[in-house]
Design an enzyme around this catalytic site. Structure first.
Site: not given
Ligand SMILES: Nc1ncnc2c1ncn2[C@@H]1O[C@H](COP(=O)(O)OP(=O)(O)OP(=O)(O)O)[C@@H](O)[C@H]1O
Ligand SMILES: [Mg+2]
Length: 778
Positions: A680, A723
């Site tokens: 990611s 996140k």
């Protein structure tokens, strides 16, 4: 009467004897001490050496008179005289024949008597012969019995022909009293004498026989006392044993009573009864007995049929859940649904809930709260670091010190067979040569099998189907697949600042105040102070550290309260340093100003989301790529992909082609000690590379996450909520994310969503457009 002995008369000195009697035909030593006696011997020695020996009636008499001495005695010859020290004499005399005192002849120095002597033997006849044989025979018997006379004596006695001599020799050997001996001496008629000796022998033998019997009895008595002692000792041992037997019996009885009370399922009853029978047969001292006893004790203390009744009041349950925890809507709803179903369908197999989320978000404490809301018992078993199957299922009883497994132990602890059973940290189990704990756990959790869960120690199936299992984990990645399949995962994500504030105000502060024994008037926290704790003293997805900070403030205030009961402290932004020291984190970890080659990425970790800044530096070289910061393979590969993409776009990005060949590229991800991996960070690395090569700075308030392909396509990622929360905590206001993650935006709490601008991208071009500072040229 047979023929008379020869009779003659003589005068002889007399030696009165004390305690002895000398028979004719016998030789004997006499110790002589009395003056008159010594004189008599000396007188005799001067003459014929013959002396008359007569015994005193009483041995104690030192000066015997005529009446004190027996009339009949023995004429003896002195064979030897020894003068002994101290003036005494030892004389060896030999008895010759009988004599009888007629008159005492007066003499001053010694005693002298006139005696009538009887010499010669009676002639033998048949009767005497017969008597002789009898006497010899008796004597033989006597010697054999008495054991005091040497057996050789018998040989010499048998050889004697003369009947008179025979009686005298035998009489001298017998252990008779003086009057008896005297009588033998006085009987001049040999027939009479033989008869008398015969009589004596018979009597003596009787005495001996009696003696023997007494001896035997005495010995028996001795033996008996010894035996008794021995027996008594044995008895003691037996009694002890018997006592133990009693103890054992009452123990067995007690166990039997417990069995009756326990309401065991049939197979358990059979097995336990069998073990009880075994216990009865084993001697108590044997180690095996302890093993069996422990087993029975343990098996009977399991809650075989004890069940608590569920409180199926939904409103009350909801109230309790809310009382204990703020937020956590999803898990709370799921738990209430479970309750509703339980209410409708009693037999429904319980689901296994798996609460997954970062540390400190309340997974463990939620489990406890579920138990409270259901009115069930609660047990917790931590699986962290568990590596041995036996810990779950126990050891077979053949092992020394074998123990039941922890699952059943926990059930025993709970005391009911339907507790809420929290299997904490199921993702922290390890597997090694001791067997796979996961497979054992599978049997525990699988509703199809757990109604007959078998523990190696117990060896009886135990029904776990009524247990409500709740497991917790920080991430699902490390949960073995088959286990995960059987569980219903409920994600609990980290808290936003607002959530934390609520939790602090409504739960943690009151809880800590109470736990520290403070009163509400002693301490208050201003909202700003709490925010400061959240922002600058902790950086976490959960609230554990915050709780710890609040606790440490409470501790310090408690000390003040001890000194002064009326202390009242208001914790504010300005005095918080006094309690917690300087700030530990810088709020807004985002870069202070835009830089070239530095991009903020977003990462997901087990402890929630985090910021990840990725730096790229170019140095003169040959176009090599170096990666540092403990990156995993996937991350390295996505760095390669990013580099390839940037190279392919060199023209569009107005990157000098020389730059690509003559410079080495170094990508570094700080906080190098922490391993990082995952795809990611792809677009983040590509952005840093593009910035470094083109010299255009990256906006400092932008964070991003997304996987990149060689062609620059952006692929979706996971953990968006965590996140976003991390970005929010750090003061980021723009997040670039893959367009395909759009659906996940809903999960992000509204207040966070409002404050952050989300830019959805599907290609790297869009990323660069949004992330790079506009240059003057553009
Ligand atoms: N939503 C909440 N409301 C009130 N208190 C909470 C909430 N979430 C967590 N807490 C409190 O935070 C503390 C830590 O929670 P807990 O120990 O349950 O964390 P956890 O999720 O099990 O963490 P770990 O994964 O490290 O085991 C507990 O005291 C708990 O009461
Ligand atoms: Mg926990």
């Amino acid at each position: 009467m047979t023929q008379q002995n020869e009779i003659s008369y003589r005068e002889l000195p007399i030696l009165p004897l004390r305690g002895v009697l000398v028979f004719p035909y016998t030789i004997i030593h006499l110790d002589v001490g009395r003056k008159k006696s010594i004189n008599a011997i000396e007188e005799a020695m001067l003459g014929s050496k013959e002396i008359f020996l007569a015994t005193q009636k009483e041995a104690q008499n030192d000066e015997p008179d005529e009446e004190d001495i027996y009339e009949v005695g023995t004429v003896a010859e002195i064979r030897q005289v020894l003068k002994m020290p101290g003036g005494t004499m030892r004389v060896l005399v030999e008895g010759l024949h009988r004599g009888s005192i007629k008159t005492y002849i007066k003499h001053d120095d010694y005693m002298k008597v006139s005696i009538e002597e009887y010499k010669g033997e009676n002639p033998k006849n048949a009767e005497i012969e017969a008597l002789m044989r009898t006497v010899v025979y008796q004597f033989e018997q006597y010697v054999r019995m008495s054991k005091k006379i040497p057996p050789e004596t018998v040989v010499s006695v048998v050889a004697i022909e003369e009947p008179g001599r025979l009686t005298d020799v035998i009489a001298s050997h017998l252990n008779l009293r003086i009057p008896e001996k005297q009588k033998v001496l006085e009987l001049r008629d040999v027939n009479q004498r033989l008869n008398y000796v015969c009589e004596i022998l018979a009597k003596e033998m009787e005495v001996l026989e009696l003696e023997r019997k007494i001896n035997i009895r005495v010995r028996k008595q001795m033996e008996k006392t010894q035996k008794e002692y021995y027996l008594r000792e044995q008895m003691k041992a037996i009694q002890k044993e018997l006592g133990d037997k009693d103890e054992r019996a009452s123990e067995v009885e007690e166990l039997r009573e417990r069995i009756n009370k326990t309401n065991l399922p049939p197979d358990a009853l059979e097995k336990i009864n069998k073990e009880l029978e075994r216990l009865e047969k084993i001697p108590p001292a044997v180690a095996e007995a302890v093993v069996v006893r422990n087993y029975l004790d343990w098996a009977l203390s399991l809650p075989w049929s004890i069940e608590t009744r569920d409180r199926l009041d939904l409103d009350l349950a909801e109230k309790i859940l809310n009382e204990d925890h703020y937020g956590l809507e999803k898990p709370k709803q799921r738990i209430l649904e479970y309750l509703a179903i339980r209410k409708l369908a009693k037999k429904m197999k319980g689901p296994i809930l798996c609460l997954v989320g970062p540390p400190g978000v309340g997974k463990t404490s939620l489990g406890k709260s579920v138990a409270r809301s259901l009115g069930r018992k609660f047990v917790r078993m931590s699986l962290g670091g568990l590596r041995d199957e036996a810990e779950i299922r126990g050891h077979r009883r053949t092992y020394v010190g074998s123990m039941p497994g922890r699952v059943l132990n926990s059930i025993k602890q709970a005391g009911s067979r339907n507790p809420v059973f929290l299997l904490d940290e199921i993702d922290k189990m390890t597997m090694d040569f001791r067997g796979d704990p996961a497979s054992a756990l599978l049997e525990v959790l699988d509703p199809e099998q757990n109604n007959t869960f078998s523990d190696h120690y117990l060896e009886i199936a135990f029904d776990l189907s009524k247990v409500m299992f709740i497991t917790t984990a920080n991430s699902t990645h490390n949960i073995p697949r088959p286990l995960l399949d059987r569980m219903e995962v409920i994600e609990i994500s980290g808290y936003t600042e607002e959530d934390k504030l609520h939790i602090a105000v409504e739960y943690l502060v009151p809880k800590q105040i109470k736990e520290h024994g403070l009163k509400n008037s002693n301490i208050t926290f201003s909202e700003k102070a709490l925010r400061k704790i959240i922002r600058e003293y902790t950086r976490e997805a959960g609230v554990r550290n915050m709780e710890r900070q609040i606790a440490s403030i409470c501790r310090k205030v408690a000390r003040q309260v001890v000194k002064d009961k009326n202390t009242s402290v208001n914790i504010t932004v300005s005095n918080i340093n006094k309690y917690l020291g300087t700030e530990k984190f810088r709020f807004g970890a985002a870069e202070k100003k835009s830089q070239v080659g530095v991009t903020t990425g977003l990462a997901w970790t087990e402890s929630g989301g985090d910021l990840l800044s990725i730096e790229v530096a170019l140095t003169k070289g040959k176009g090599r790529l170096t990666l540092t910061g403990k990156l995993g393979d996937v991350m390295k590969e996505s760095a390669q992909a990013g580099l390839t993409y940037v190279k392919s776009k060199a023209d569009e990005l107005s990157i000098n082609s020389e730059m690509l060949e003559k410079y080495d590229v170094h990508i570094h991800v700080p906080e190098g000690a922490i391993p990082k991996d995952g795809p990611s960070a792809g677009i983040t690395m590509a952005t840093s590379l593009a910035s470094a090569m083109s010299g255009i700075p990256v906006k400092n308030d932008v964070a991003m996450t997304g996987e990149i392909t060689l062609r620059g396509n952006v692929l979706p990622i996971g953990g968006l909520k965590e996140k976003a929360l991390a970005a929010h905590r750090a003061g980021i206001n723009t997040i670039i994310l893959p367009a395909e993650n759009k659906k996940d935006l809903e999960e992000i709490p509204a207040n966070v969503r409002r404050k952050i601008k989300f830019i959805l991208v599907s290609h790297m071009d869009e990323v660069l457009l949004a992330a790079l500072e506009k240059t003057v040229d553009n």
